[in-house]
Scaffold this motif. Structure first.
Motif, mmCIF file in Angstrom:
data_model
loop_
_atom_site.group_PDB
_atom_site.id
_atom_site.type_symbol
_atom_site.label_atom_id
_atom_site.label_comp_id
_atom_site.label_asym_id
_atom_site.label_seq_id
_atom_site.Cartn_x
_atom_site.Cartn_y
_atom_site.Cartn_z
ATOM 1 N N UNK A 224 85.141 81.238 10.559
ATOM 2 C CA UNK A 224 85.549 80.274 9.866
ATOM 3 C C UNK A 224 87.072 81.329 9.574
ATOM 4 N N UNK A 225 87.739 82.896 9.767
ATOM 5 C CA UNK A 225 89.484 82.990 10.447
ATOM 6 C C UNK A 225 90.064 82.429 11.677
ATOM 7 N N UNK A 226 88.561 81.845 12.906
ATOM 8 C CA UNK A 226 89.502 82.328 14.309
ATOM 9 C C UNK A 226 89.578 80.612 14.166
ATOM 10 N N UNK A 227 88.621 79.510 12.993
ATOM 11 C CA UNK A 227 88.825 78.374 13.271
ATOM 12 C C UNK A 227 90.078 78.231 12.583
ATOM 13 N N UNK A 228 90.255 78.153 11.534
ATOM 14 C CA UNK A 228 91.342 78.370 10.529
ATOM 15 C C UNK A 228 92.124 78.630 11.663
ATOM 16 N N UNK A 229 92.747 79.592 12.071
ATOM 17 C CA UNK A 229 93.597 80.208 12.786
ATOM 18 C C UNK A 229 93.964 78.419 13.697
ATOM 19 N N UNK A 230 93.113 78.535 14.617
ATOM 20 C CA UNK A 230 93.259 77.090 15.505
ATOM 21 C C UNK A 230 93.820 75.976 14.579
ATOM 22 N N UNK A 231 93.520 75.578 13.664
ATOM 23 C CA UNK A 231 93.957 74.536 12.491
ATOM 24 C C UNK A 231 95.294 74.734 12.358
ATOM 25 N N UNK A 232 95.599 76.003 11.875
ATOM 26 C CA UNK A 232 96.584 76.681 11.523
ATOM 27 C C UNK A 232 98.534 75.825 12.677
ATOM 28 N N UNK A 233 97.683 76.806 13.365
ATOM 29 C CA UNK A 233 98.493 76.671 14.462
ATOM 30 C C UNK A 233 98.407 75.132 14.841
ATOM 31 N N UNK A 234 97.683 74.250 15.245
ATOM 32 C CA UNK A 234 97.647 72.948 15.730
ATOM 33 C C UNK A 234 98.820 72.031 14.448
ATOM 34 N N UNK A 235 98.324 72.423 12.798
ATOM 35 C CA UNK A 235 99.423 72.097 12.002
ATOM 36 C C UNK A 235 101.082 72.455 12.462
ATOM 37 N N UNK A 236 100.983 73.503 12.533
ATOM 38 C CA UNK A 236 102.923 73.986 13.359
ATOM 39 C C UNK A 236 103.254 73.372 13.978
ATOM 40 N N UNK A 237 102.227 73.178 15.295
ATOM 41 C CA UNK A 237 102.730 72.072 16.723
ATOM 42 C C UNK A 237 103.001 70.743 15.594
ATOM 43 N N UNK A 238 102.840 70.563 15.028
ATOM 44 C CA UNK A 238 103.259 69.255 14.464
ATOM 45 C C UNK A 238 104.257 69.079 14.113
#
Length: 367
Positions: A224-238
């Motif tokens: 979950x930590x690494x999946x959330x890291x990907x989602x956080x990075x995607x949100x940052x890009x947006x």
């Protein structure tokens, strides 16, 4: 004094972030995670408030439901009185600044004009929580959520499986209809719709339960930590791309697809949950490599209400200082220094009073 933990630490982090974001234009604003995220410190703060409510309810598990109602209703009243007090102080600060600087325009800051132009109705609205100043509108949401605490605890104790579905149903209804509370005497609606924001509060409460995040295996938490890291990075890009959905091109109900803060649109919920998961996993690294920072933010988080009230008033003073000195860089540094010092002092005094109360209780018990 409790040892630092991820809940207190990240609540302290949210408090510092709220303070900075409540001083518009300050140089440090561009470095808060609001600039790199689809959600911000408000979601984190409310989610952690729900998480903390679980600890309170669990500590009263052996008590009758009436004891739970008394404890949570008392907390809601405390927050209500805090909101009234800091709003009155804020109005006094605004009035004092306008008079001292001979700038009547300041009386219109942050929706304050009604308090000076129509004080009778404004004070009635203030007591009813229907009149709210800008930047002083998150505690009314917290009052409503904590006032619902006894009902949340009762449902959790009697029919726990219904709690999240009921919360989700109310959230969906709010997104479909724009359900909110009206403000008065200034026409409008609450900046934070409690009918939408209760959802992330309940999510925190549920995930803090025995079948919540703590029950997950280390392997699951790591995934979950690494999946959330990907989602956080995607949100940052947006966020960095400054992408905002165009309401004209969206189907109804539009609140499902916007990044709306008032109604806590789903994109903000998903991103806030990803941030919470990522932050939870990051705490062990931060506590290992930055113990002083961990201790300080945890101190703030343990005394969140007093610190929040202090930060709110200091942020208003910071706004006035920046207005007076035209937003000079050295003033920004001074505002941050005074703010952190004041928040730390409020937390230290709160902790000191708790220790005195505990020592007095021990002496009475030994007598």
């Amino acid at each position: 004094m409790r040892a630092p933990n991820s809940i207190d630490f990240w609540r302290g982090f949210a408090l510092v972030t709220i303070f900075i974001d409540h001083v518009p234009g300050i140089v440090f604003e561009k470095y808060t995670f609001r600039e790199y995220s689809l959600s911000d410190s408000a979601e984190l703060f409310v989610f952690l408030a729900g998480f903390s409510l679980r600890f309170v309810v669990n500590s009263l598990a052996e008590q009758p439901l009436s004891a739970v109602v008394y404890r949570l209703a008392s907390r809601a009243l405390t927050i209500y009185f805090a909101q009234i007090l800091i709003t009155l102080f804020a109005l006094a600060i605004i009035a004092g600044a306008a008079r001292q600087l001979d700038q009547p325009y300041i009386l219109q800051w942050h929706n304050a004009a009604a308090a000076f132009e129509d004080p009778v109705e404004a004070h009635i609205g203030l007591v009813l929580l229907r009149y709210q100043l800008g930047y002083f509108n998150i505690l009314p949401l917290y009052v409503v959520l904590m006032a619902a605490g006894p009902s949340i605890a009762a449902i959790d104790r009697l029919v726990p499986r219904l709690l999240l579905p009921l919360s989700f149903a109310l959230y969906l209804y709010t997104l479909f209809t724009g359900f909110n509370l009206p403000t008065w005497p200034v026409e409008g609606n609450w900046f934070f719709s409690p009918f939408a924001w209760q959802f992330i509060f309940i999510l925190g409460f549920v995930l803090g339960g025995p079948k919540g995040y703590s029950s997950f295996s280390p392997r699951t938490k790591n995934i979950l930590f690494w999946l959330s890291a990907v989602q956080v990075a995607g949100g940052a890009a947006i966020a960095l791309a400054d992408f905002t959905p165009d309401p004209a091109n969206l189907p109804d109900p539009k609140l499902f697809f916007l990044f709306d803060k008032t109604y806590l649109s789903p994109a903000r919920v998903f991103h806030a949950l990803a941030l919470a998961c990522f932050f939870s996993g990051a705490f062990s690294y931060i506590s290992r490599w930055a113990p002083p920072l961990t201790d300080f933010l945890s101190l703030l988080g343990r005394n969140s209400l007093n610190v929040f009230c202090t930060a709110s008033l200091l942020s208003l003073c910071g706004q006035i200082a920046r207005y007076l000195y035209n937003g000079r860089l050295e003033i920004d540094f001074l505002v941050l220094l005074v703010g952190l010092t004041g928040m730390g002092a409020a937390a230290w005094v709160s902790e000191w009073r708790k220790r005195l109360a505990e020592e007095r209780a021990r002496r009475l018990a030994a007598a």
